[in-house]
Scaffold this motif. Structure first.
Motif, short mmCIF file in Angstrom:
data_model
loop_
_atom_site.label_atom_id
_atom_site.label_comp_id
_atom_site.label_asym_id
_atom_site.label_seq_id
_atom_site.Cartn_x
_atom_site.Cartn_y
_atom_site.Cartn_z
N ASP A 222 -38.43 -23.45 68.78
CA ASP A 222 -37.30 -24.29 68.35
C ASP A 222 -36.16 -24.28 69.35
OD1 ASP A 222 -38.77 -24.94 66.15
OD2 ASP A 222 -37.69 -23.64 64.76
N SER A 223 -36.08 -23.23 70.17
CA SER A 223 -35.02 -23.20 71.18
C SER A 223 -35.25 -24.25 72.27
CB SER A 223 -34.94 -21.81 71.83
OG SER A 223 -36.02 -21.59 72.74
N ARG A 224 -36.48 -24.71 72.40
CA ARG A 224 -36.81 -25.72 73.40
C ARG A 224 -36.76 -27.13 72.84
NH1 ARG A 224 -34.85 -24.33 76.78
NH2 ARG A 224 -35.97 -25.52 78.35
N ASP A 225 -36.45 -27.23 71.54
CA ASP A 225 -36.18 -28.53 70.90
C ASP A 225 -37.34 -29.51 70.96
OD1 ASP A 225 -33.52 -27.88 70.13
OD2 ASP A 225 -32.85 -28.23 72.18
N PHE A 226 -38.57 -29.00 70.78
CA PHE A 226 -39.66 -29.95 70.60
C PHE A 226 -40.31 -29.73 69.23
CE2 PHE A 226 -42.91 -26.84 71.59
CZ PHE A 226 -42.43 -26.11 72.67
N ARG B 183 -47.07 -25.51 76.35
CA ARG B 183 -45.88 -26.26 76.77
C ARG B 183 -44.74 -25.29 77.14
NH1 ARG B 183 -43.44 -31.65 73.80
NH2 ARG B 183 -41.60 -31.90 75.13
N LEU B 184 -44.72 -24.13 76.51
CA LEU B 184 -43.72 -23.12 76.86
C LEU B 184 -43.97 -22.56 78.26
CD1 LEU B 184 -43.42 -21.10 73.52
CD2 LEU B 184 -41.66 -22.55 74.55
N GLY B 185 -45.21 -22.69 78.75
CA GLY B 185 -45.50 -22.25 80.10
C GLY B 185 -46.67 -21.31 80.24
N PHE B 186 -47.37 -21.02 79.16
CA PHE B 186 -48.54 -20.14 79.26
C PHE B 186 -49.69 -20.85 79.95
CE2 PHE B 186 -46.33 -17.94 75.76
CZ PHE B 186 -46.43 -16.62 76.20
N HIS B 187 -50.36 -20.14 80.83
CA HIS B 187 -51.52 -20.70 81.53
C HIS B 187 -52.67 -20.94 80.56
CE1 HIS B 187 -54.73 -21.21 84.46
NE2 HIS B 187 -55.40 -20.22 83.90
N LEU C 230 -31.57 -15.85 59.15
CA LEU C 230 -30.45 -15.40 59.98
C LEU C 230 -30.97 -14.76 61.27
CD1 LEU C 230 -27.45 -14.82 60.41
CD2 LEU C 230 -27.72 -12.76 59.04
N LYS C 231 -31.99 -13.95 61.13
CA LYS C 231 -32.60 -13.33 62.31
C LYS C 231 -33.14 -14.40 63.26
CE LYS C 231 -36.38 -10.05 63.30
NZ LYS C 231 -37.45 -9.25 62.63
N TYR C 232 -33.77 -15.40 62.70
CA TYR C 232 -34.31 -16.52 63.47
C TYR C 232 -33.19 -17.27 64.20
CZ TYR C 232 -35.33 -21.56 63.78
OH TYR C 232 -35.41 -22.87 64.18
N ASP C 233 -32.09 -17.52 63.51
CA ASP C 233 -30.96 -18.24 64.13
C ASP C 233 -30.46 -17.50 65.37
OD1 ASP C 233 -31.00 -20.27 62.25
OD2 ASP C 233 -29.50 -19.34 60.96
N VAL C 234 -30.33 -16.19 65.26
CA VAL C 234 -29.87 -15.39 66.40
C VAL C 234 -30.87 -15.44 67.55
CG1 VAL C 234 -29.30 -13.06 67.18
CG2 VAL C 234 -28.46 -13.86 64.96
N LEU C 235 -32.15 -15.26 67.22
CA LEU C 235 -33.19 -15.28 68.26
C LEU C 235 -33.25 -16.64 68.95
CD1 LEU C 235 -36.00 -13.40 66.32
CD2 LEU C 235 -34.94 -12.60 68.44
N ARG C 236 -33.13 -17.70 68.19
CA ARG C 236 -33.18 -19.05 68.78
C ARG C 236 -32.04 -19.25 69.77
NH1 ARG C 236 -31.82 -22.47 64.40
NH2 ARG C 236 -29.70 -22.11 65.17
N GLU C 237 -30.85 -18.83 69.39
CA GLU C 237 -29.70 -19.01 70.27
C GLU C 237 -29.78 -18.09 71.49
OE1 GLU C 237 -27.78 -21.52 69.99
OE2 GLU C 237 -28.86 -22.06 68.16
N VAL C 238 -30.30 -16.88 71.32
CA VAL C 238 -30.49 -15.99 72.47
C VAL C 238 -31.47 -16.63 73.46
CG1 VAL C 238 -31.57 -13.81 73.17
CG2 VAL C 238 -29.85 -13.81 71.37
N ALA C 239 -32.54 -17.23 72.93
CA ALA C 239 -33.51 -17.90 73.80
C ALA C 239 -32.86 -19.04 74.57
CB ALA C 239 -34.69 -18.41 72.98
#
Length: 477
Positions: free
Chosen positions: A351-355, A239-243, A11-20
């Motif tokens: 998972d919020s970025r769907d890859f 891929r998220l953007g970290f150098h 449940l915590k993960y679901d909220v965090l994913r949608e916030v992202a």
């Protein structure tokens, strides 16, 4: 494959994913309305008495996912509206009471809190009971048990109690931020603040403002993300953007090297790696605070190195520890660490970025030595300090007290405070098992220790000094 141990974590993960997702879509202002309706569409509730309460609690979870109460310095907060299901804590007499004539429980009670009804069945007056447990120990039928709330039972520093409204209340003066209560609360009524949105903003602005974002990953990452390869997780971070992605274990190598030198010079120190353990000393054993190693933690040490090497660097630590979020706010750490996330939050972010992690090509993570990597599990720090002493040619006889969990830490610290501890080094880990037992882990299985050791074996060819020298870390013999 099940990603988490419990549905509360899910449940915590679901909220965090949608916030992202809302953060990337620049719709954070809509989170309080959108996400509760998305996760609890109704018309019937699935977790609470009605759909309205379910959505109200979800809105509070969104608030914590957005950073929580800024006026509360504690990283762990209670969702009051969610904390209404647990029974009153305390010693209670069960049905196994036989109404015996010995009345050992009554004789053992120092406050006369036990009385008998007309059937000679014992009863405990909660107003008089001091919770000493002598009655439970005396009962020959084991009919008396301490029915503590899960959060109170999980908190080994007695920082949680029941308030007048029966909601859990956290005493910030005692709390170490370890997050044990977060993981153990069956209703998810206690949760750590998230700084995921801050991390997303940091990465999105890196190109516009001309700085590089570095992900610092804790060595316990090797025991997480069991459905994918570690190299794929590293690829996902980029891929998220970290150098770049750097091992906190390299900071652990540095800490082991310096802690060995400090121990040899002083003759006794306690470790400085676990922020919850350090806070426990400061709050419960302030007289022992001068004995804490003067080294920064591995997280702060490697972050400092990155900022010294790259003046544009912004650093995000990712690990299993909620207490790291509190450590990040300390004056000696804040200049080096810009944000702290847990593995739970990283999973939601990916998972919020769907890859799909499993479809990514593997990247490489190769900074630290075997000994820096095994900091993730109990005993690893002591092994690393012993190795550092050998590499330095120091004959100092290390006698470690390896404290696996805060209760073991309390025992060693109590002995030290009374001059009764034979060991000369206290390795303190607030979580049982070490960092692999942290509240922010995806899973807490027994297999995690072996996976950390296997991960360490991949760098066995390096000594601590070689790992530091290869990365231009200054090493003093």
């Amino acid at each position: 494959m099940r990603l988490f141990d419990t549905d509360v974590q899910k449940l915590k993960y679901d909220v965090l994913r949608e916030v992202a997702r809302h953060a990337y879509d620049d719709r954070l202002a809509d989170s309080y309305l959108d996400i509760p309706k998305l996760l609890a569409p109704g018309p019937k509730s699935t977790m609470r008495c009605c759909i309205y309460k379910e959505r109200a609690i979800l809105a509070e979870r969104v608030k914590l996912a957005l950073g929580g109460n800024a006026e509360n310095p504690n990283v762990v907060e209670v969702i009051g509206i969610a904390c209404d299901e647990c029974p009153v804590s305390g010693y209670q007499v069960g049905h196994d009471c036989r109404g015996c004539i010995a009345h050992r429980c009554m004789a053992a009670c120092p406050r006369n809190a036990i009385s008998l009804d007309e059937n000679r069945h014992a009863h405990i007056d909660p107003a008089l009971c001091i919770g000493c447990g002598k009655c439970a120990a005396a009962c020959p039928y084991s009919a008396i048990a301490n029915h503590r709330r899960p959060c109170e039972n999980a908190c080994k520093v007695d920082a949680i109690h029941m308030g007048e409204d029966r909601c859990a209340t956290i005493n910030a003066a005692r709390c170490t931020g370890c997050g044990a209560c977060v993981y153990q609360c069956p209703f998810g009524a206690i949760q750590d603040k998230s700084f995921l949105v801050q991390a997303i903003r940091l990465l999105r602005e890196s190109k516009q403002q001309g700085y590089r974002a570095y992900a610092i990953v804790a060595p316990s990452i090797s025991s997480q993300f069991g459905y994918a390869k570690l190299g794929q997780v590293i690829a996902a971070l980029k891929r998220l953007g970290f150098h770049s992605v750097v091992e906190a274990a390299l900071g652990a190598d540095r800490v082991a090297w310096e802690e060995a030198r400090e121990l040899s010079q002083k003759g006794f120190v306690t470790s400085s790696c676990c922020p919850a353990f350090v806070q426990y000393i400061r709050k419960a054993f302030p007289q022992l605070e001068p004995l804490i190693s003067h080294n920064l933690s591995p997280m702060a040490e490697i972050a400092r190195y990155l900022k010294q090497t790259d003046p544009t660097a912004k650093t995000v630590f990712i690990g299993p520890c909620t207490a790291k979020k509190q450590e990040r706010a300390l004056p000696e750490v804040a200049p080096y660490v810009d944000c702290v996330l847990t593995f739970e939050e990283l999973q939601a972010w990916i998972d919020s970025r769907d890859f799909d992690l499993t479809q990514l090509e593997e990247d490489v993570l190769d900074n630290a030595s075997f000994f820096g990597r095994i900091f993730a599990r109990s005993g690893g720090l002591s092994d690393a300090v012993a190795q550092a002493l050998r590499e330095q040619g120091d004959s100092f006889a290390l006698k470690p007290a390896v404290c696996d969990g805060i209760e073991a830490c309390r025992t060693s610290l109590l002995k030290k405070s009374k001059g009764m501890l034979p060991e000369n080094f206290i390795e303190g880990m607030a979580c049982v098992g070490g960092c692999i037992g942290g509240a922010g882990c995806l899973t807490h299985g027994a297999k995690n220790r072996s996976e950390v050791d296997r991960y360490g074996q991949q760098a066995l060819e390096k000594t601590i000094a070689e790992a530091l020298t290869q990365c231009s870390f200054p090493v003093k013999a």
